[in-house]
Design an enzyme around this catalytic site. Structure first.
Site, PDB file in Angstrom:
ATOM      1  CE1 TYR A  46      -4.283   0.943  -0.173  1.00  0.00           C
ATOM      2  CE2 TYR A  46      -4.422  -1.277   0.712  1.00  0.00           C
ATOM      3  CZ  TYR A  46      -5.007  -0.196   0.071  1.00  0.00           C
ATOM      4  OH  TYR A  46      -6.306  -0.266  -0.333  1.00  0.00           O
ATOM      5  CD  GLU A  48      -4.843   5.404   0.841  1.00  0.00           C
ATOM      6  OE1 GLU A  48      -4.765   6.235   1.749  1.00  0.00           O
ATOM      7  OE2 GLU A  48      -5.771   4.582   0.742  1.00  0.00           O
ATOM      8  CG  ASP A 191      -8.659   9.157 -24.694  1.00  0.00           C
ATOM      9  OD1 ASP A 191      -7.678   8.408 -24.841  1.00  0.00           O
ATOM     10  OD2 ASP A 191      -9.745   8.775 -24.235  1.00  0.00           O
ATOM     11  CB  THR A 217      -5.080   2.913 -22.185  1.00  0.00           C
ATOM     12  OG1 THR A 217      -4.984   2.876 -23.606  1.00  0.00           O
ATOM     13  CG2 THR A 217      -6.481   3.320 -21.789  1.00  0.00           C
ATOM     14  CE  LYS A 220      -7.586   1.024 -25.819  1.00  0.00           C
ATOM     15  NZ  LYS A 220      -7.665   1.705 -24.522  1.00  0.00           N
ATOM     16  NE  ARG A 226      -6.406  -5.415 -19.855  1.00  0.00           N
ATOM     17  CZ  ARG A 226      -7.072  -4.918 -20.912  1.00  0.00           C
ATOM     18  NH1 ARG A 226      -7.802  -3.827 -20.821  1.00  0.00           N
ATOM     19  NH2 ARG A 226      -6.985  -5.518 -22.072  1.00  0.00           N
TER      20      ARG A 226
HETATM   21  C1  LIG Z   1      -9.975   6.385 -26.669  1.00  0.00           C
HETATM   22  C2  LIG Z   1     -10.160   5.595 -25.417  1.00  0.00           C
HETATM   23  N1  LIG Z   1     -10.205   6.241 -24.242  1.00  0.00           N
HETATM   24  C3  LIG Z   1     -10.375   5.585 -23.082  1.00  0.00           C
HETATM   25  C4  LIG Z   1     -10.510   4.223 -23.057  1.00  0.00           C
HETATM   26  C5  LIG Z   1     -10.777   3.555 -21.741  1.00  0.00           C
HETATM   27  O1  LIG Z   1      -9.808   2.688 -21.338  1.00  0.00           O
HETATM   28  P1  LIG Z   1     -10.120   1.489 -20.297  1.00  0.00           P
HETATM   29  O2  LIG Z   1     -10.847   0.451 -21.074  1.00  0.00           O
HETATM   30  O3  LIG Z   1      -8.753   1.113 -19.865  1.00  0.00           O
HETATM   31  O4  LIG Z   1     -10.936   2.066 -19.194  1.00  0.00           O
HETATM   32  C6  LIG Z   1     -10.453   3.495 -24.251  1.00  0.00           C
HETATM   33  C7  LIG Z   1     -10.598   2.020 -24.246  1.00  0.00           C
HETATM   34  O5  LIG Z   1     -10.961   1.398 -25.167  1.00  0.00           O
HETATM   35  C8  LIG Z   1     -10.285   4.203 -25.469  1.00  0.00           C
HETATM   36  O6  LIG Z   1     -10.250   3.574 -26.642  1.00  0.00           O
END
Ligand SMILES: Cc1ncc(COP(=O)(O)O)c(C=O)c1O
Length: 421
Positions: A46, A48, A191, A217, A220, A226
Site C-alpha cells: 500500500y 497512498e 485522449d 491507456t 494498446k 492495463r
Molecule cells: C480512446 C479511449 N479512451 C479511453 C478508453 C478507456 O480505457 P479502459 O478500457 O482502460 O478504461 C479506451 C478504451 O478502449 C479508449 O479507446
C-alpha cells in the site's frame, strides 16, 4: 499454481491467443518482462500518496518504482509532469474531468457512433450524466470536420473539448484542435489511448505542448499492462495550498484528482509494469515496430479494398481499419462471429451515420498492433486479407470455416507470442 481451475483457464487463454490472429485494434501482446512485473510482490504494498509524500511506511522501494515510471513517461512523451497511478483509461479520464470541471460544466466530445469513447460524453456514462455533454460527429467522409467543430464550439461554448477515439483511422491535426479550444477558452484533452505507441514511435504527430492534458491507456499500441498515464506541463504547487484551475497548476490539479479525489492506493505492480513498457518503448526497435504497424494496416486496407470492402475514409493512417459491410450484405455481428469461428478475433463496430444499433452495427474494426508484435509483415497481410474475405463470404458454411480455422491455427502458431520468446 495450486489453483488448478485458474491455471487451466490461463493456459486456455494463452492457447487461444497463440493459435489465433488477434485483430482487435485496442489489444496487443505484452512482453515477458511486463508480465513478470505484473506478477510481482509489488502488488502487496500500500502506498497512498506520491513518492516522498505517502500515508504509509515502507514505501522506499515503491517510491523508486513510481519515480522511474514518471521519469520515463515524461521523457518519452516530452512533458514535464506525468501521473502514472490511474487504474485504467476510464478512471483516468474521470480524473481529468474532476480536475478541470465542475458538475454541470459543458464538455464537447466525439459521439460513440462516430468512434468516440463512452467517457467522451455518452449520456449513460459519468461524462454524460455529471457533465453537460454535447457531441460532435465526423463528416460524411468519416474524417473529423474541423470547420464544423469550430462552429459547434463557438455555439456551445464548452469548458473542455475531448479529442481521441476508439475507431478513427486518420491522423489528428492537433494545432487546428488547439485553435478551436482557444477560440472558446476551453481545455483541450487529447485522449491518445489508441495511438500512444504510434506517437512515441514517431509515426503520428504528438499533442505534447499543444493539448492541455494528454491521457493514454498503457495497454494498446504502447504494449504495456492495463493502466493509464495523465500527462501535462506546469509546476506542482506546495502541498495543501489551494490550486486554482490554471495551466500552471495542472500537475497539482491532476495529482489531487487521482488522490484524494478518486482513488486510494496505487497498484504498484502495475506501475512497475508500466515502467518496463515505457523502457521498452524508448528502445530503437520500438520505432521499427510502430512503423510496421502502420505499414501492415495500410497493406491490409489496400488488400481488402481490392476485394470490394468499403473502408471508412477510404483507408488508414494508423493502426486500424473501420469497414462498412453494408455493400457485402452482412452485419458487423455476423462478420465478427464468422471470423471468430475461423480464429480471427475482431470486433463489430458502428460506422459514421450507422442506421443499425451498436449491438448489431454495420461494420467491423480491425487492427494490426498485436499481429505486428508477433512479427507479421506486409506480405502476411495479403494472406490475412484473403482469409478475412473467405470467412465473411463463407459465413454460413461451417465446414469451410473449420477448414480456414485449421490453416489459420497452423499459420498463427508459427509466430510465438512475445511472452513465449
Ligand atoms: C480512446 C479511449 N479512451 C479511453 C478508453 C478507456 O480505457 P479502459 O478500457 O482502460 O478504461 C479506451 C478504451 O478502449 C479508449 O479507446
Amino acid at each position: 499454481m495450486k489453483d488448478k481451475k485458474i491455471a487451466e483457464l490461463i493456459l486456455a487463454e494463452r492457447k487461444r491467443q497463440s493459435e489465433g490472429l488477434e485483430m482487435i485494434p485496442s489489444e496487443n501482446h505484452a512482453s515477458k518482462d511486463v508480465l513478470t512485473a505484473l506478477g510481482s510482490v509489488l502488488t502487496d504494498k500500500y502506498s497512498e500518496g506520491y513518492p516522498g509524500m505517502r500515508y504509509y511506511g515502507g514505501c522506499e522501494v515503491v517510491d523508486q518504482v513510481e519515480n522511474l515510471a514518471r521519469d520515463r513517461a515524461k521523457k518519452l512523451f516530452g512533458v514535464n509532469h506525468a501521473n502514472v497511478q490511474g487504474y485504467s483509461g476510464s478512471p483516468a479520464n474521470q480524473a481529468v474531468y474532476y480536475a478541470l470541471l465542475n458538475p454541470g460544466d459543458k464538455v464537447m466530445g466525439l459521439k460513440l457512433y462516430f468512434g468516440g469513447h463512452m467517457t467522451h460524453g455518452l449520456k449513460v456514462n459519468f461524462s454524460g450524466t455529471i457533465y453537460d455533454s454535447v457531441q460532435y460527429e465526423t463528416g460524411k467522409d468519416g474524417y473529423l470536420d474541423y470547420d464544423a467543430m469550430m462552429k459547434q464550439a463557438k455555439f456551445e461554448q464548452p469548458k473542455m473539448i475531448v479529442v481521441g477515439a476508439t475507431a478513427y483511422p486518420r491522423i489528428y491535426d492537433w494545432k487546428k484542435l488547439r485553435k478551436i479550444a482557444d477560440e472558446v477558452n476551453a481545455w483541450l484533452l487529447a485522449d491518445i489511448s489508441h495511438i500512444a505507441g504510434l506517437v512515441v514511435g514517431g509515426v503520428h504527430p504528438s499533442p505534447a505542448g499543444i493539448a492541455d492534458v494528454i491521457m493514454t491507456t498503457t495497454h494498446k499500441t504502447l504494449r504495456g499492462p492495463r493502466g493509464a498515464l495523465i500527462l501535462c506541463n506546469g509546476n506542482p504547487s506546495t502541498p495543501l495550498k489551494k490550486a486554482e484551475r490554471t495551466k500552471e497548476n495542472l500537475p497539482t490539479l491532476i495529482d489531487r484528482a487521482i488522490i484524494p479525489g478518486l482513488q486510494g492506493g496505487p497498484h504498484n505492480h502495475q506501475t512497475a509494469a508500466i515502467a518496463v513498457a515505457l523502457g521498452e518503448a524508448s528502445q530503437p526497435d520500438f520505432k521499427t515496430y510502430a512503423a510496421q504497424i502502420v505499414r501492415n494496416a495500410k497493406k491490409l486496407a489496400s488488400e481488402l479494398s481490392d476485394r470490394g470492402y468499403n473502408l471508412v475514409t477510404g483507408g488508414t493512417d494508423n493502426h486500424l481499419l473501420l469497414i462498412d459491410l453494408t455493400n457485402k450484405k452482412v452485419t458487423g455481428k455476423e462478420a465478427e462471429d464468422a471470423l471468430g469461428n475461423a480464429g480471427i478475433t475482431v470486433n463489430k463496430n458502428t460506422v459514421p451515420f450507422d442506421p443499425r444499433p451498436p449491438f448489431s452495427p454495420s461494420g467491423i474494426r480491425l487492427g494490426t498492433p498485436a499481429l505486428t508484435s508477433r512479427g507479421l509483415k506486409e506480405d502476411h497481410m495479403v494472406q490475412v486479407a484473403q482469409w478475412i474475405d473467405e470467412a465473411i463470404t463463407n459465413r454460413n458454411n461451417t465446414e469451410k470455416l473449420g477448414e480456414l480455422g485449421k490453416q489459420i491455427k497452423k499459420f498463427a502458431s508459427s509466430f510465438p507470442l512475445p511472452s513465449d520468446r
